[in-house]
Design a protein around this motif. Sequence first.
Motif, PDB file in Angstrom:
ATOM      1  N   GLY A  53       0.802  -1.216   0.000  1.00 28.49           N
ATOM      2  CA  GLY A  53       0.000   0.000   0.000  1.00 28.49           C
ATOM      3  C   GLY A  53       0.836   1.268   0.000  1.00 28.49           C
ATOM      4  N   TYR A  54       0.402   2.295   0.781  1.00 28.91           N
ATOM      5  CA  TYR A  54       1.106   3.578   0.835  1.00 28.91           C
ATOM      6  C   TYR A  54       2.381   3.461   1.660  1.00 28.91           C
ATOM      7  N   TYR A  55       3.404   4.259   1.256  1.00 27.92           N
ATOM      8  CA  TYR A  55       4.694   4.232   1.943  1.00 27.92           C
ATOM      9  C   TYR A  55       5.357   5.599   1.818  1.00 27.92           C
ATOM     10  N   GLU A 105      11.707   7.531  14.834  1.00 27.82           N
ATOM     11  CA  GLU A 105      11.551   6.194  15.376  1.00 27.82           C
ATOM     12  C   GLU A 105      10.236   5.525  14.945  1.00 27.82           C
ATOM     13  N   GLU A 106       9.171   6.365  14.726  1.00 25.12           N
ATOM     14  CA  GLU A 106       7.872   5.778  14.350  1.00 25.12           C
ATOM     15  C   GLU A 106       7.839   5.295  12.900  1.00 25.12           C
ATOM     16  N   TYR A 107       8.870   5.623  12.121  1.00 31.56           N
ATOM     17  CA  TYR A 107       8.957   5.124  10.743  1.00 31.56           C
ATOM     18  C   TYR A 107       9.368   3.654  10.779  1.00 31.56           C
ATOM     19  N   PRO A 163       2.049   4.256  11.415  1.00 34.17           N
ATOM     20  CA  PRO A 163       0.700   3.886  11.860  1.00 34.17           C
ATOM     21  C   PRO A 163      -0.366   4.846  11.342  1.00 34.17           C
ATOM     22  N   GLU A 164      -0.044   6.159  11.318  1.00 42.71           N
ATOM     23  CA  GLU A 164      -1.025   7.138  10.838  1.00 42.71           C
ATOM     24  C   GLU A 164      -1.329   6.919   9.359  1.00 42.71           C
ATOM     25  N   GLU A 196      -6.300   2.412   5.102  1.00 43.44           N
ATOM     26  CA  GLU A 196      -7.380   1.438   5.252  1.00 43.44           C
ATOM     27  C   GLU A 196      -8.750   2.086   5.063  1.00 43.44           C
ATOM     28  N   ALA A 197      -8.891   3.289   5.612  1.00 43.07           N
ATOM     29  CA  ALA A 197     -10.168   3.994   5.471  1.00 43.07           C
ATOM     30  C   ALA A 197     -10.427   4.386   4.024  1.00 43.07           C
TER      31      ALA A 197
END
Length: 537
Positions: free
Chosen positions: A145-147, A160-162, A177-178, A184-185
């Motif tokens: 999907g998106y990246y 770090e969240e990457y 996560p965002e 998904e939505a």
Amino acid sequence: MTKENRLRDTLREKLREVYDVERLLARVSTGRASPRDLAHIGKTLRQLPPLKDVVNDRQSALLQFAYDSIDLCPELSESLESALVDDCPLLARDGGLIRDGYNEELDELRKLAEGGKQWIAEYQSREAERIGVTNLKVGFNKVFGYYLELSNANKDKAPEEYIRKQTLKNAERYITPELKEYEEAVLSSDDKAKLLEYELFLQLRGQVHEAQGRLKRTADQLARLDVLQALAELAVLRGYCRPVMQKAPVLEICGGRHPVLDITEPDGTFVPNDTVADYDAKNLLLITGPNMAGKSTYIRQVALITLMAQMGSFVPATSAVVGIADRIFARVGASDELSRGQSTFMVEMTETARILNTATKRSLIILDEIGRGTSTYDGVSLAWAIVEFIHEKLQARTLFATHYHELTDLSLTLDRLTNLNVSVKEWEDNVVFLHKIVEGSADKSYGIHVAKLAGVPRSVNERATEILGQLEASHGGGEITISSTSRSSDTQMSLFAGQEHPLLGLIRETDLNNLTPLEAMALIQKWQDSLQGDEYF
């Protein structure tokens, strides 16, 4: 309707916007109707109010009946118009067929799916500014999907969240996560929107199916109006007359024309003909005449005029009195049915038997050259007996075209039989077909003249003329003898291709560059002299 040009023009204009409702309903009933089919039904329903107003308050019972029978189906028309877009797709599962504002849930799903691109662009800009990487990219593939994509020079700046997802030669790809939550939505909203559109489409198709009976009655009246205006327009353009219908088995046509040839032939070239067939006078018309003179055309046009009159149409004639026929029987043309093992003559006799066994006094019969598929004596005998049977037993109005001139003698013994023939003008050994039906019988078939017109070699025609003279001379009795051909030929005709004329070889071998003008003229004169009387020409 023939007297109201504006009525016909308005009907044609409105009917051009109407689709084939009956065919569309057939697709609906079998579950094969597409969104475009429903849209066409909706467009047709929107044309009904003005079309119905056109036929309102008319004196014609048919037009008034059409007005009373056309059902506007307002609730269905409103549903289709408010639900379907103007240019519907062909496939329902692809989406894009329901208007905005028709369904709130669908509108919300579409907003979510359409807003995804804008959110992605804003997210990319925000992240690039946050981590200080101007060339950060947001992409999409079918694997994960998106990246987010960072070049190798900037991968150390990844927060770090990457979450690293893929390593390339010159870049690293990450997810967050965002990003996954919004992905998904967005993706699910598009699928949900298409599924909801399909469910709404099925509901609309069900509404059309429930109104199928009303729509079918409306479609029948639209077809009736289309036929009426078309026949009226044709009658005005081609000068048709209104036939007088009677219960008695009569037929009186003045200046009758073939409805098809009257249009396809150049104006003024088709020759009209009269027809009178009355049981109290003469109702069995025996037509003789040469090939290509128009016998078959004449008897077919009488049948077509009768058919058109009984269906309610004006007819191509100056005037016409037509007695109602219970059935029209036709035995014309030549055909075989090899799959059933039936020859041309067998098919002819089978069809003739059906006519003789089922026709009544109120029928109209047209017969074209009965008995031609067998030997002359058998053919004449059968044709003779058939004519007698029709005259004595069936007593139906009959047009019998034949080349058997012997049958004309039946007028001496059959009271209701009359002889007709197609007039011909002979001029300098040529034949001119006048295509005019006149009283009396023909004395010749002019078959050799027709063969000449068709391009049969002159030697064949000359030999046929010679044999015809011998046959006519022997007709009075005695043994028929035909002399052998009087000229010999070194050329043998091929079944599949013509033999090349010897002169062509001389022409091909001639060297024109070495000839003077006088020599060329002399050579041409020699060739021309050699062709005089040649059987090839």
